[in-house]
Design a protein around this motif. Structure first.
Motif, short mmCIF file in Angstrom:
data_model
loop_
_atom_site.label_atom_id
_atom_site.label_comp_id
_atom_site.label_asym_id
_atom_site.label_seq_id
_atom_site.Cartn_x
_atom_site.Cartn_y
_atom_site.Cartn_z
N LYS A 15 0.83 -1.21 0.00
CA LYS A 15 0.00 0.00 0.00
C LYS A 15 0.87 1.26 0.00
CE LYS A 15 -4.36 -1.19 -0.01
NZ LYS A 15 -5.32 -0.66 -1.03
N SER A 46 2.53 1.66 -3.46
CA SER A 46 1.54 2.11 -4.46
C SER A 46 1.18 3.57 -4.24
CB SER A 46 0.28 1.24 -4.39
OG SER A 46 -0.36 1.37 -3.14
N PHE A 47 1.12 3.99 -2.96
CA PHE A 47 0.84 5.39 -2.64
C PHE A 47 1.94 6.31 -3.17
CE2 PHE A 47 1.64 8.96 0.29
CZ PHE A 47 0.46 9.67 0.12
N SER A 82 1.50 8.93 -6.20
CA SER A 82 1.78 10.33 -5.87
C SER A 82 2.74 10.94 -6.89
CB SER A 82 2.37 10.45 -4.47
OG SER A 82 1.45 10.01 -3.50
N PHE A 132 -4.23 13.72 -1.33
CA PHE A 132 -4.27 12.32 -1.74
C PHE A 132 -4.03 11.40 -0.54
CE2 PHE A 132 -2.06 8.59 -3.74
CZ PHE A 132 -3.18 8.07 -4.36
N SER A 179 -6.64 8.67 0.92
CA SER A 179 -6.17 7.29 1.05
C SER A 179 -6.31 6.79 2.48
CB SER A 179 -4.70 7.18 0.60
OG SER A 179 -4.54 7.57 -0.74
N ASN A 204 -10.02 6.12 3.18
CA ASN A 204 -10.48 4.90 2.52
C ASN A 204 -9.92 3.65 3.20
OD1 ASN A 204 -12.18 5.88 0.44
ND2 ASN A 204 -10.40 6.58 -0.69
N PHE A 205 -8.66 3.74 3.65
CA PHE A 205 -8.08 2.62 4.40
C PHE A 205 -8.82 2.41 5.72
CE2 PHE A 205 -5.11 1.19 7.70
CZ PHE A 205 -4.75 -0.06 7.18
#
Length: 312
Positions: free
Chosen positions: A7, A10-11, A15, A288, A292, A295-296
């Motif tokens: 995670k 991917s973040f 970004s 962002f 994120s 949502n997590f």
């Protein structure tokens, strides 16, 4: 552990891609940070010197890699104020967090309560009144809702301040809450209508489930049955709310600008207007990260709720 590492990677990757795409968009738009906060006519020599000092006369890739270098070293300065970007964000982040998450929490609470009332009184006058008022508010743009609240409660009735996040001369906690009421109300009203409609439809589906009908027939207390209705529908409602959280974030940024609220949203809009690309890109990354994180958190809570449902 591996899940969190994936995670995080991917973040970081998203970004970087997002920041480069948005940097290109800002780079090729008209305007310049040189003209920010300048109320006089600028000579060509002054403009050229400022462009050279700020590094804005260099190419796209050079400027972007200079931005990445400053980002990694945490030594980025705003082009318009010449202040450290991270200090600017630190000064305003708390106000935005209070507005965004406070507004989101209250919107979720009111959405569930009003949605349950509408579902239980489906097609009644109360249900139609709730939906009419809230959908009317939803149809108004968030900036227009803010202007209406300022006009009504700040100018006509003089109940609440129309701008800033606290009194400059007397910055107390109560004054902070007093300044927060109108921006918070504008944020909640601008998005509550569609959430109540979704909650109502979800609760109606839950009310038709056999175990709910059986609970009413067996004489369970209504408050207990209502609790189970909310509990059963909460994961769907929270999932829908989290999927639309980015819209709430965007509305909060606009409302901050309308109320001159000292948050990162008004700072972000100013940075876009004056092409302050280091500040804009850092704020986009921060935004962002906020989305994120939420949502997590939503995914984590949904797993807990689902696990408890299975246990029941």
């Amino acid at each position: 552990m591996i899940y969190f590492i994936k995670k995080a990677l991917s973040f970081v990757l998203l970004s970087l891609i997002l920041s480069f795409v948005l940097f290109c968009l800002i780079y090729y738009t008209n305007g310049s940070a040189v003209y920010a906060n300048k109320s006089i006519l600028l000579s060509k020599s002054f403009i050229d010197n400022e462009l050279k000092r700020l590094g804005l006369n260099e190419g796209l890739f050079y400027q972007y890699f200079q931005f990445l270098k400053g980002l990694i070293s945490l030594d980025l300065k705003s082009l318009t104020s010449d202040k450290n970007i991270f200090l600017l964000i630190k000064e305003r982040l708390f106000n935005s967090i209070v507005l965004i998450f406070g507004g989101g929490f209250l919107m979720l609470v009111f959405g569930i309560l009003l949605g349950l009332i509408s579902a239980l009184m489906n097609k009644s006058l109360i249900d139609k009144s709730i939906n009419f008022v809230l959908m009317l508010c939803f149809c108004l743009p968030s900036f227009y809702m803010g202007i209406l609240l300022i006009l009504t409660f700040s100018i006509w009735f003089e109940l609440f301040p129309s701008s800033l996040s606290n009194d400059i001369q007397n910055p107390t906690f109560l004054n902070y809450l007093h300044h927060l009421i109108l921006p918070l109300s504008a944020l909640i009203l601008s998005g509550l209508g569609i959430l109540v409609s979704f909650c109502k439809n979800t609760f109606i589906q839950t009310l038709n489930k056999p175990y709910i009908n059986a609970a009413f027939l067996m004489g369970f207390k209504r408050r207990r049955v209502y609790f189970f209705i909310i509990y059963d529908a909460f994961s769907s409602i929270f999932g829908y709310f989290s999927a639309n959280f980015i819209g709430l974030l965007g509305s909060s940024y606009i409302i901050e600008k309308v109320f001159s609220y000292s948050g990162i949203g008004s700072l972000f809009i100013d940075s876009l207007i004056f092409k302050d690309y280091p500040l804009s890109l850092v704020l986009i990354i921060v935004s962002f990260f906020i989305v994120s994180f939420f949502n997590f958190l939503a995914l984590f809570l949904e797993k807990i709720i689902f696990a408890k449902k299975e246990a029941l």
